[in-house]
Design an enzyme around this catalytic site. Sequence first.
Site, short mmCIF file in Angstrom:
data_model
loop_
_atom_site.label_atom_id
_atom_site.label_comp_id
_atom_site.label_asym_id
_atom_site.label_seq_id
_atom_site.Cartn_x
_atom_site.Cartn_y
_atom_site.Cartn_z
N ARG A 5 0.62 -1.25 -0.03
CA ARG A 5 0.10 0.13 -0.13
C ARG A 5 0.96 1.32 0.02
O ARG A 5 0.40 2.22 -0.52
CB ARG A 5 -0.77 -0.09 1.13
CG ARG A 5 -1.73 1.12 1.42
CD ARG A 5 -2.73 1.08 2.53
NE ARG A 5 -3.56 2.17 2.84
CZ ARG A 5 -3.87 2.49 4.12
NH1 ARG A 5 -3.39 1.86 5.09
NH2 ARG A 5 -4.69 3.56 4.25
N HIS B 114 0.48 4.52 -2.42
CA HIS B 114 0.13 6.01 -1.93
C HIS B 114 1.42 6.64 -2.50
O HIS B 114 1.04 7.90 -2.68
CB HIS B 114 0.24 5.65 -0.55
CG HIS B 114 -1.36 5.34 0.09
ND1 HIS B 114 -1.74 5.97 1.24
CD2 HIS B 114 -2.14 4.54 -0.51
CE1 HIS B 114 -3.12 5.46 1.39
NE2 HIS B 114 -3.31 4.53 0.41
N ASN C 155 -2.71 8.35 5.44
CA ASN C 155 -1.40 7.69 5.45
C ASN C 155 -1.13 7.31 6.96
O ASN C 155 -0.19 6.41 7.26
CB ASN C 155 -0.18 8.39 4.94
CG ASN C 155 -0.20 8.42 3.39
OD1 ASN C 155 -0.98 7.46 2.79
ND2 ASN C 155 0.47 9.47 2.77
N HIS D 218 -5.82 -5.88 -2.98
CA HIS D 218 -6.66 -6.09 -1.62
C HIS D 218 -7.03 -7.49 -1.31
O HIS D 218 -7.73 -7.87 -0.36
CB HIS D 218 -8.11 -5.46 -2.01
CG HIS D 218 -8.32 -4.04 -1.90
ND1 HIS D 218 -9.23 -3.25 -2.22
CD2 HIS D 218 -7.42 -3.10 -1.80
CE1 HIS D 218 -9.01 -1.89 -2.32
NE2 HIS D 218 -7.67 -2.04 -1.81
#
Length: 346
Positions: free
Chosen positions: A72, A76, A104, A202
Amino acid sequence: MWRERRRQPPPQLRLLVAAAMVVVVGALASAAEAALQVGFYQDKCPIAEDVVLEEMRLILMEDATLAPSLLRMHYHDCFVQGCDGSIMLRSRKGKTTERDALPNRSIRGFDAIERIKARLETVCPLIVSCADIIAVAARDAVYLSHGPWYDVETGRRDGNVTVAEYVENDLPPPDSNIVDVKTFFSVKSLNSKDIAVLFGCHSIGTSHCGPIQKRLYNFTGNMDQDPSLSPAYAAELKKLCPPPRPGAGDEGGGEGKTKVPMDPGSNYTFDLSYYRHVLATGGLFQSDASLLDDPVTRDYVEKVAKALSPDEYYADFAVAMVKMGRTDVLVGDLGEIRPTCGIFVD
């Protein structure tokens, strides 16, 4: 690229102009593709990727739950001002960085990246960028979670422009519909197939309750439930996530410490079950369910959900990750190589 950016308009306005930016971003992506390369460190630090993998094995042996968070982190980092490692920079007086933006705050693994960086600094000082460490660590997180191995292009340099407010502007929230998801991704030159493929991330990891409470208890503002959720799955989620308390905050993306798996029964194994889960239940997030609202993304979900082998999906995943990893990179003489990922070089 290094000039301070002006304060950007709110997300609603940015969505209206995003389509006009795609051509420009596509040109930048082509330049990045020419500059990045597999084996960039072969001459100056040939053991760089071996060191990252060795450290990642140890890190995930100590805490396997860091794998999805490190994956992740790469996403990001890339979506906010490009894959430049700026997500690592710590806030300092008068400057709140991406790292401390609300989306975050639930990311873990910053210390893991610093650990890898420190090891590389002992063998190849000021050679390997934090941006490349994040990209390679994300690949290793997938691989060590029983997912595919793929070659990572390297050669990124580190950026030092980081503004917290850009994070919420540039990342599609979990309650995005498919139109918004496609708009956010198109700005990064990622198409509908890329969306369907990358949402497979995911397959590993968990969420807090915050991002799904509206979907469970007040979807349209009438104290209702998202109809795209299967009733049985919604009932399971409600057992884990009670209605939000009045005035409760959303620190780090969720109320309380409850962890909800994004792919129940397989949340630390990178496999195809995420797609079966979305098709059967509507998935954990509204954005997961939105994949079923577009013909291209729905067809892909259905194809992968029915696949007997992961090989085709793994090949698609490698292509999409490499493509995302080219987003607005700093290469050549741009940017810097920081000795410590989280500390500004003054």
